[in-house]
Design a protein around this motif. Structure first.
Motif, PDB file in Angstrom:
ATOM      1  N   UNK A 284       0.862  -1.184   0.000  1.00  0.00           N
ATOM      2  CA  UNK A 284       0.000   0.000   0.000  1.00  0.00           C
ATOM      3  C   UNK A 284       0.898   1.233   0.000  1.00  0.00           C
ATOM      4  N   UNK A 285       0.756   2.074  -1.001  1.00  0.00           N
ATOM      5  CA  UNK A 285       1.654   3.207  -1.159  1.00  0.00           C
ATOM      6  C   UNK A 285       1.114   4.421  -0.411  1.00  0.00           C
ATOM      7  N   UNK A 286       1.486   4.499   0.859  1.00  0.00           N
ATOM      8  CA  UNK A 286       1.106   5.644   1.680  1.00  0.00           C
ATOM      9  C   UNK A 286       2.313   6.561   1.830  1.00  0.00           C
ATOM     10  N   UNK A 287       2.058   7.777   2.302  1.00  0.00           N
ATOM     11  CA  UNK A 287       3.141   8.701   2.632  1.00  0.00           C
ATOM     12  C   UNK A 287       3.073   9.027   4.113  1.00  0.00           C
ATOM     13  N   UNK A 288       4.239   9.240   4.689  1.00  0.00           N
ATOM     14  CA  UNK A 288       4.350   9.485   6.124  1.00  0.00           C
ATOM     15  C   UNK A 288       5.062  10.808   6.368  1.00  0.00           C
ATOM     16  N   UNK A 289       4.501  11.612   7.260  1.00  0.00           N
ATOM     17  CA  UNK A 289       5.124  12.872   7.642  1.00  0.00           C
ATOM     18  C   UNK A 289       5.264  12.948   9.148  1.00  0.00           C
ATOM     19  N   UNK A 290       6.388  13.488   9.610  1.00  0.00           N
ATOM     20  CA  UNK A 290       6.627  13.600  11.046  1.00  0.00           C
ATOM     21  C   UNK A 290       7.077  15.000  11.423  1.00  0.00           C
ATOM     22  N   UNK A 291       6.512  15.530  12.492  1.00  0.00           N
ATOM     23  CA  UNK A 291       6.859  16.860  12.993  1.00  0.00           C
ATOM     24  C   UNK A 291       7.828  16.690  14.158  1.00  0.00           C
ATOM     25  N   UNK A 292       9.073  17.122  13.958  1.00  0.00           N
ATOM     26  CA  UNK A 292      10.112  16.929  14.963  1.00  0.00           C
ATOM     27  C   UNK A 292      10.095  18.055  15.994  1.00  0.00           C
ATOM     28  N   UNK A 293      10.030  17.639  17.260  1.00  0.00           N
ATOM     29  CA  UNK A 293      10.068  18.597  18.377  1.00  0.00           C
ATOM     30  C   UNK A 293      11.449  18.631  19.022  1.00  0.00           C
ATOM     31  N   UNK A 294      12.001  17.464  19.298  1.00  0.00           N
ATOM     32  CA  UNK A 294      13.315  17.368  19.951  1.00  0.00           C
ATOM     33  C   UNK A 294      13.722  15.903  19.965  1.00  0.00           C
ATOM     34  N   UNK A 295      14.914  15.648  20.506  1.00  0.00           N
ATOM     35  CA  UNK A 295      15.408  14.281  20.613  1.00  0.00           C
ATOM     36  C   UNK A 295      16.772  14.262  21.260  1.00  0.00           C
ATOM     37  N   UNK A 296      17.401  13.112  21.255  1.00  0.00           N
ATOM     38  CA  UNK A 296      18.707  12.971  21.892  1.00  0.00           C
ATOM     39  C   UNK A 296      19.782  13.781  21.182  1.00  0.00           C
ATOM     40  N   UNK A 297      19.520  14.127  19.932  1.00  0.00           N
ATOM     41  CA  UNK A 297      20.480  14.915  19.150  1.00  0.00           C
ATOM     42  C   UNK A 297      20.604  16.351  19.677  1.00  0.00           C
ATOM     43  N   UNK A 298      19.670  16.769  20.514  1.00  0.00           N
ATOM     44  CA  UNK A 298      19.743  18.092  21.151  1.00  0.00           C
ATOM     45  C   UNK A 298      20.340  17.916  22.540  1.00  0.00           C
ATOM     46  N   UNK A 299      21.575  18.352  22.770  1.00  0.00           N
ATOM     47  CA  UNK A 299      22.234  18.097  24.058  1.00  0.00           C
ATOM     48  C   UNK A 299      21.537  18.750  25.239  1.00  0.00           C
ATOM     49  N   UNK A 300      20.675  19.733  24.997  1.00  0.00           N
ATOM     50  CA  UNK A 300      19.969  20.402  26.094  1.00  0.00           C
ATOM     51  C   UNK A 300      18.586  19.814  26.353  1.00  0.00           C
TER      52      UNK A 300
END
Length: 313
Positions: free
Chosen positions: A51-67
């Motif tokens: 099934x050919x769907x598309x996925x979008x994600x809204x990034x808030x933060x993660x481990x890549x942000x040291x703070x």
């Protein structure tokens, strides 16, 4: 645990939709928080079922942000960095509110050293073999928060006080100790830390509207909702020239980053910061035309759904 339970319920519902054939080619799944491992299962189901769907994600933060708390508590452990990479590559569209956040993500998680403008980012995505020829995409779109203007504007009638508000959570990266020290230095003003008490949203916005100045010494900020709320109700933002503030705020409302990079630096520059606060408080009315232009630009460029909707295809 509650959040994990909710995600499990979401995934179960989506699984049923795939099984029942409700999900069709061309459907779009938008994750309003990209840090959600269930996207891996959704990608898995879509690929195996063809099934050919598309996925979008809204990034808030993660481990890549040291703070961020993930960055502070987990850091660069392989499991979390690889998990974030996996989620990133599951999404066809990765949405970031600001260029600062997108560049930090690219540098800290994907090892890309260049700091891109929006046009340069688009060109690089199209050409980069390392990145994968532009798929998945990174989009800088602001955040869809038009409702804030209608909600917060209703508090504009609140009478102003000689009041300065600290609207952030009480976390190390927010440096509330600087605000508390300023309060001791300048007792002629009312200094208000929002999270020193339990407030309703209505009470919080009332305090914001009463304030002439909103202060930040943030070490972590990928957008900044509270300073926008303050700007809507004519609370002058005083923010450091770093993070997302550097690209979002007019120079009028920024102070040099080194003044609050840590508490020792703050002590060394305290008198300069105090003088800047006095200028805002004593000349409050003179800053209002510029503040209202700033608010308009923030609304158009960073707190609108337009950019997000244009990129959901």
């Amino acid at each position: 645990a509650g959040t994990n339970s909710y995600k499990s319920q979401q995934l179960q519902k989506i699984s049923e939709m795939f099984a029942e054939g409700t999900v069709k080619n061309g459907d779009y799944f938008l994750y309003t928080d990209a840090w959600n491992p269930t996207v891996i299962q959704v990608k898995y189901m879509a690929e195996l079922l063809g099934v050919k769907v598309r996925l979008g994600g809204m990034w808030h933060a993660g481990s890549y942000d040291p703070q961020d708390f993930l960055g502070r508590l987990i850091g660069d452990k392989p499991w979390v960095r690889n998990a974030e990479c996996s989620m990133f590559y599951c999404f066809d569209d990765n949405f970031f509110a600001t260029r600062f956040h997108a560049n930090m993500f690219l540098k800290e998680l994907l090892g890309v050293e260049s700091m891109f403008t929006e046009d340069e980012l688009e060109e690089w995505q199209q050409d980069s073999e390392v990145y994968g020829g532009g798929d998945p995409k990174i989009h800088i779109v602001g955040w869809p928060m038009e409702y804030l203007t209608d909600l917060v504007t209703t508090y504009l009638s609140a009478p102003k006080k000689d009041k300065i508000i600290f609207p952030h959570r009480l976390a190390p990266e927010k440096q509330v100790e600087i605000f508390r020290d300023l309060a001791k230095e300048m007792p002629e003003y009312e200094w208000f830390v929002a999270q020193d008490q339990t407030l309703t949203k209505d009470e919080y916005h009332q305090h914001m509207a009463e304030s002439r100045l909103m202060f930040s010494a943030n070490l972590q900020e990928t957008l900044g909702i509270s300073w926008y709320e303050g700007a809507i109700v004519d609370a002058i933002p005083l923010v450091p020239d770093r993070l997302s503030y550097s690209e979002m705020a007019y120079d009028t409302f920024k102070y040099p980053s080194e003044w609050t990079e840590n508490f020792d630096q703050y002590i060394a520059h305290r008198q300069l910061l105090c003088y800047k606060i006095i200028q805002y408080m004593d000349n409050y009315e003179k800053f209002l035309p510029t503040l209202r232009k700033q608010t308009h630009d923030l609304t158009e460029q960073y707190f609108s759904a337009t950019g997000l909707l244009e990129n959901i295809k």
